[in-house]
Design an enzyme around this catalytic site. Structure first.
Site, PDB file in Angstrom:
ATOM      1  CD  GLU A 212      -1.460   0.348   3.627  1.00 39.52           C
ATOM      2  OE1 GLU A 212      -2.504  -0.315   3.472  1.00 39.52           O
ATOM      3  OE2 GLU A 212      -1.197   0.961   4.677  1.00 39.52           O
ATOM      4  NE  ARG A 311      -4.431  -7.240  19.837  1.00 41.67           N
ATOM      5  CZ  ARG A 311      -3.796  -6.079  19.895  1.00 41.67           C
ATOM      6  NH1 ARG A 311      -4.000  -5.270  20.928  1.00 41.67           N
ATOM      7  NH2 ARG A 311      -2.987  -5.691  18.939  1.00 41.67           N
TER       8      ARG A 311
END
Length: 510
Positions: A212, A311
């Site tokens: 990217e 998380r």
């Protein structure tokens, strides 16, 4: 051992027993939340951690074995066997180890044990960086220009080059800054792709990588979200641009990038936009539990989705202090089938919080990992100061685990006051017996560019000369620390105390 009541009048029925599948400061953090909710706890530990505070304080503690300490904590079958043996009906994975392992969550689910986190399907969706980007793009949230490695595509290399340099190569299964490499030229591209794919297979069991566009002057902004199956809310953003080798070392909330004083009305609007984008992503994924959506934020005011961490984050305390919430309790509440105790309208940020990660490393010697024994620990305290640590005196620090030892967090009414409070707390912190990055963190906090709030992810590299040169006189520092400790009243009392067994038998000596 005192029996615990498994029902809390504020939240209804709770779990009968929760196993903490982790170690160190985060395991202790979860243990404290379980104790406050009167939920019985089970700690698991490798032999090297047998004297740790979480092992001493948990209701039950079971030793786990493996080829290495980390390997023991990654042994799904062994952990589930302990759960079944002790009647555990829920597991909190904390962060790291098995916290984003969909296979672990599914294996627990198959045994009728609750995984305190999102569903395995959501972990899989957001854990795969390629799939998650495609999903996020389908929700009309911007993602950085990118391309997935396709060795059989004859036009692949040209397509990558067309993205424009610099580029960043990422492992699809990576995360937390791991599995990433920067490419600055066409000449570097082919070899970097080959190495990145090989390392991705080695470390993550998945050789897929993607490329990217890299934004060297961007900031790293993340948004805390909570979902309970009925609603998803955000608890503001965190600034995580102070990084070294893609690893965060200083985090704060709120981000100075969006302050009205610095960014004006546009910045305030962009804060709301990026937070709502995070909520949209989590809502579309049917997200439950605490999670974090991470973005790049450019100098032009554009933002791009990076990844979602399914998380609790290392830096969650700064959000807790600014919003006066307990994110771990909310996780447990949601996992037990209850709605979260918060609404978007009811959460309001107050003041500013900063977190520094204390690591066992020598910042003035190439950040070499440090080992040793904790000879003396004196943590800072006072208003607005929080020290999350699983350290204890006599503990052997090795390279068996991640080098992060503890987290120092402060909260104050303003960013300037929070910086001052953090510098003071870092100076009050004493850890003898092992090198840490304490002085390095202090230099970051005292740097004018940090104080201005106008920085990006290149801060550490840009100001490396200011941060790591002029090596402090370690002999002088040790002498000052020793002198300070010898003058400390608490230490003097310890030194003057008569040791066992002599205090039990008077002045007689053999």
């Amino acid at each position: 051992m005192t029996a615990r009541n498994s029902e809390n009048p504020d939240t209804g029925p709770h779990f009968k027993k929760v196993l903490i599948a982790n170690r160190g400061e985060i395991a202790l953090r979860v243990l404290e939340a379980l104790h406050s909710l009167d939920i019985p706890s089970v700690a698991i530990y490798h032999y090297v951690d047998r004297k740790s505070p979480v092992v001493q304080m948990a209701d039950e503690a079971v030793e786990i074995v493996g080829e290495s300490p980390s390997g023991a904590h990654l042994d799904i079958k062994q952990i589930i066997a302990i759960c079944e043996q002790l009647g555990v009906d829920a597991v909190h994975p904390c962060y790291g180890f098995l916290s984003e392992n969909a296979g672990f969550a599914r294996a627990l689910e198959d045994k009728g044990i609750t995984f305190i986190g999102p569903s395995p399907e959501v972990i899989e969706l957001m854990g795969d960086k390629i799939t998650s980007r495609e999903f996020v793009a389908s929700q009309k949230v911007p993602v950085p220009p990118s391309i997935t490695l396709s060795a059989g595509d004859p036009g692949f290399m040209q397509s990558v080059i067309d993205l424009g340099f610099p580029l960043v190569v990422k492992a699809s299964a990576g995360g937390g800054g791991k599995g990433m490499s920067i490419v600055n030229s066409k000449e570097e591209l082919e070899s970097t792709l080959r190495v990145a794919s090989s390392e991705a297979e080695k470390y993550f069991g998945d050789d897929r990588v993607y490329i990217e566009r890299y934004f060297p002057s961007a900031r790293h902004i993340e948004v805390q979200v909570l979902g309970d199956g009925q609603q998803v809310i955000h608890l503001g953003e965190r600034e995580c641009s102070i990084q070294r080798r893609f690893q965060k070392i200083v985090e704060e909330s709120p981000s100075p990038a969006f302050s009205e004083e610095q960014a004006g009305e546009k910045g305030v609007k962009q804060r709301e936009s990026i937070c709502q984008a995070a909520v949209a992503i989590a809502s579309a994924a049917h997200y439950t539990s605490a999670g974090t959506v991470e973005f790049l934020y450019t100098p032009e005011g554009e933002y791009f989705f990076l990844e979602m961490n399914t998380r609790i984050q290392v830096e969650h305390p700064v959000t807790e202090m600014v919003y006066d919430v307990d994110l771990v309790k909310e996780q447990i509440r949601i996992a037990a089938g209850h709605p979260m105790s918060l609404t978007q309208e009811a959460v309001t940020p107050v003041g500013h919080a900063i977190e520094c990660r204390l690591c066992a490393e020598d910042a003035f010697n190439g950040f070499m990992p440090a080992t040793g024994k904790v000879l003396l620990l004196k943590s800072p305290s006072g208003e607005g100061v929080r020290f999350d640590s699983g350290l204890y005196q006599g503990q052997e620090i090795t390279t068996a685990f991640d080098p992060m030892l503890a987290k120092l967090v402060v909260h104050a009414g303003s960013r300037a006051d929070a910086i001052g409070r953090m510098v003071q707390a870092l100076r009050e912190l004493v850890l003898l017996g092992i090198d840490t990055n304490n002085e390095y963190l202090t230099r970051i906090l005292e740097h004018s560019a940090f104080a201005s709030g106008e920085f990006d992810t290149a801060f550490v590299e840009r100001y490396a000369d200011d941060l790591v040169t002029r090596h402090p006189d370690k002999g002088l520092l040790d002498a000052l620390l020793i002198a300070g400790m010898l003058s400390d009243r608490n230490i003097q009392r310890l030194e003057e105390a008569t040791p066992q067994p002599y205090d039990a038998i008077g002045y007689w000596r053999n």
